[in-house]
Write an enzyme that holds these catalytic residues in place. Structure first.
Site, PDB file in Angstrom:
ATOM      1  CG  ASN A   1       4.307   6.087   2.477  1.00  0.00           C
ATOM      2  OD1 ASN A   1       4.184   5.636   1.338  1.00  0.00           O
ATOM      3  ND2 ASN A   1       4.317   7.369   2.713  1.00  0.00           N
TER       4      ASN A   1
ATOM      5  N   PRO B   1       0.787  -1.234   0.000  1.00  0.00           N
ATOM      6  CG  PRO B   1       0.171  -0.863   2.220  1.00  0.00           C
ATOM      7  CD  PRO B   1       0.921  -1.820   1.344  1.00  0.00           C
ATOM      8  CB  SER B   2       4.303   2.141   0.950  1.00  0.00           C
ATOM      9  OG  SER B   2       5.087   1.481  -0.016  1.00  0.00           O
ATOM     10  CB  CYS B   3       3.295   6.605  -2.008  1.00  0.00           C
ATOM     11  SG  CYS B   3       3.289   7.537  -3.527  1.00  0.00           S
ATOM     12  CG  ASP B   4       9.260   3.062  -1.753  1.00  0.00           C
ATOM     13  OD1 ASP B   4       9.976   3.757  -1.031  1.00  0.00           O
ATOM     14  OD2 ASP B   4       9.718   2.240  -2.583  1.00  0.00           O
TER      15      ASP B   4
END
Ligand SMILES: Cc1ncc(COP(=O)(O)O)c(C=O)c1O
Length: 365
Positions: free
Chosen positions: A355, A315-318
């Site tokens: 995050n 789910p992270s923005c990475d």
């Protein structure tokens, strides 16, 4: 699988569901097959207090690496006599605290560590960490620690001059070791150290065979019984009859009785690939996927539908947060739940809140 999830259907995802009965029987299984070999659960695999309590109640010992792990066990009422550490490089504060609580066995693989132990835990037993091949393991542990047989023997003999008691040898065949030959080869290498130290006038007494026992990541793996059988047979051939044996299983003790439960939070098509985003990913539970530890993904509410191939991500923005490719699952919708197995080892233990993602809660049911 469904039965497993039925234990707590209302729990908010992501969470790690540990099956109490399965864990209990695994712990008992280990103790039965270990016979006279001491078993020390490597807490790093899953340090949830409920898991620790169950293991402690079964009478098993613990292997730890840090002051925080020691505090956790003491807080759970674990008898300090049942705690060992096999971390070859320890903080001075940790050595001191182990010593205060009666710890008299320390692993080392350098003169600097021996000097630290001699100063902070005088007179203790020291056990050298030997390098062994990690060819059959999915998560090798060779580079960071250990010395070859000759240096191992030299270090043990030198430790006497520091007032320490050279006691034995330890090794680790690598985590998730899927073949028994690794233990064979490691025992032969350890016996070589034993012989060299005996030539220097010291009789060792302790052999610690580390961890490495495998979990069922979708492949056939040797059973705990099969590994112990091989180890005991070879130990009887290579070492004196009065040897003291120890093992430190982590993964195999807890992995298969746990499942991560996640939910779909998004979907996308990118360059002809189907991407599925879950609320559990590399940073909050599936860190070992980046070392190619494979997981099995089972949809909970979509049995029997036709499948397509997905790239599964967290789910992270990475962009590093990609868990697996070519995973066959039915068409999934946001909110659908997925069971990820085996999930009991090295998942929540590694998880961070990077995050702002949540670390899965642990439910022992
Ligand atoms: C010293 C030591 N003992 C035991 C273990 C547990 O190994 P496993 O989880 O492969 O059984 C580890 C894992 O890193 C370790 O470093």
């Amino acid at each position: 699988m469904q039965r497993f999830f039925d234990l707590c259907p209302e729990q908010e995802t992501p969470f790690l569901l540990m099956d109490r009965a399965a864990l209990q029987s695994r712990v008992e299984d280990f103790l039965v097959h270990a016979k006279d070999c001491g078993v020390f659960y490597a807490v790093k695999a899953n340090s949830d207090p409920q898991v620790v309590q169950l293991v402690a109640n079964a009478g098993m010992g613990f292997e730890i690496s840090s002051t925080a792990e020691l505090n956790l066990l003491l807080g759970q009422g674990v008898d300090p006599k049942k705690i060992i550490t096999s971390n070859p490089i320890k903080t001075p504060g940790f050595i001191e605290k182990m010593y205060q609580h009666g710890g008299r066995q320390f692993v080392f693989d350098s003169v600097t560590e021996a000097e630290k132990i001699a100063k902070l835990a005088p007179g203790s037993d020291v056990v050298v960490r030997l390098t062994v091949e990690n060819l059959e393991s999915s998560w090798p542990l060779t580079d960071k620690f250990g010395v070859g047989p000759e240096e191992a023997a030299t270090l043990l003999l030198q430790s006497r001059d520091l007032g320490l008691n050279p006691a034995g040898v330890t090794f680790h065949v690598g985590s998730q070791c899927e073949g028994v030959l690794s233990w064979h080869a490691a025992l032969e290498r350890a016996a070589d150290v034993w012989r060299q130290v005996a030539e220097g006038g010291v009789n060792l007494k302790l052999l610690n065979i580390g961890g490495g026992f495998p979990a069922h990541h979708g492949v056939n793996v040797p059973s705990v019984e099969a590994i112990y059988d091989i180890v005991f047979k070879r130990v009887a051939e290579l070492f004196p009859a009065d040897i003291v044996l120890e093992a430190e299983p982590g993964r195999a003790l807890v992995a298969d009785s746990g499942a991560l439960v996640g939910s779909v939070v998004g979907k996308a098509g990118r360059d002809g690939e189907n991407w599925l985003y879950l609320d559990v990913g590399v940073f909050n539970g599936l860190m070992e996927s980046v070392g190619n530890i494979p997981y099995i993904f089972t949809p909970l509410e979509k049995n029997g539908s036709e499948t397509v191939k997905w790239v599964v991500a967290g789910p992270s923005c990475d962009s590093f947060d990609v868990v697996a490719k070519d995973i066959a699952l039915p068409d999934m919708a946001v909110g659908d739940k997925v069971l990820i197995t085996p999930g009991g080892a090295y998942t929540t233990a590694y998880a961070s809140t990077f995050n702002g993602v949540r670390i899965p809660s642990v439910v022992l049911a």
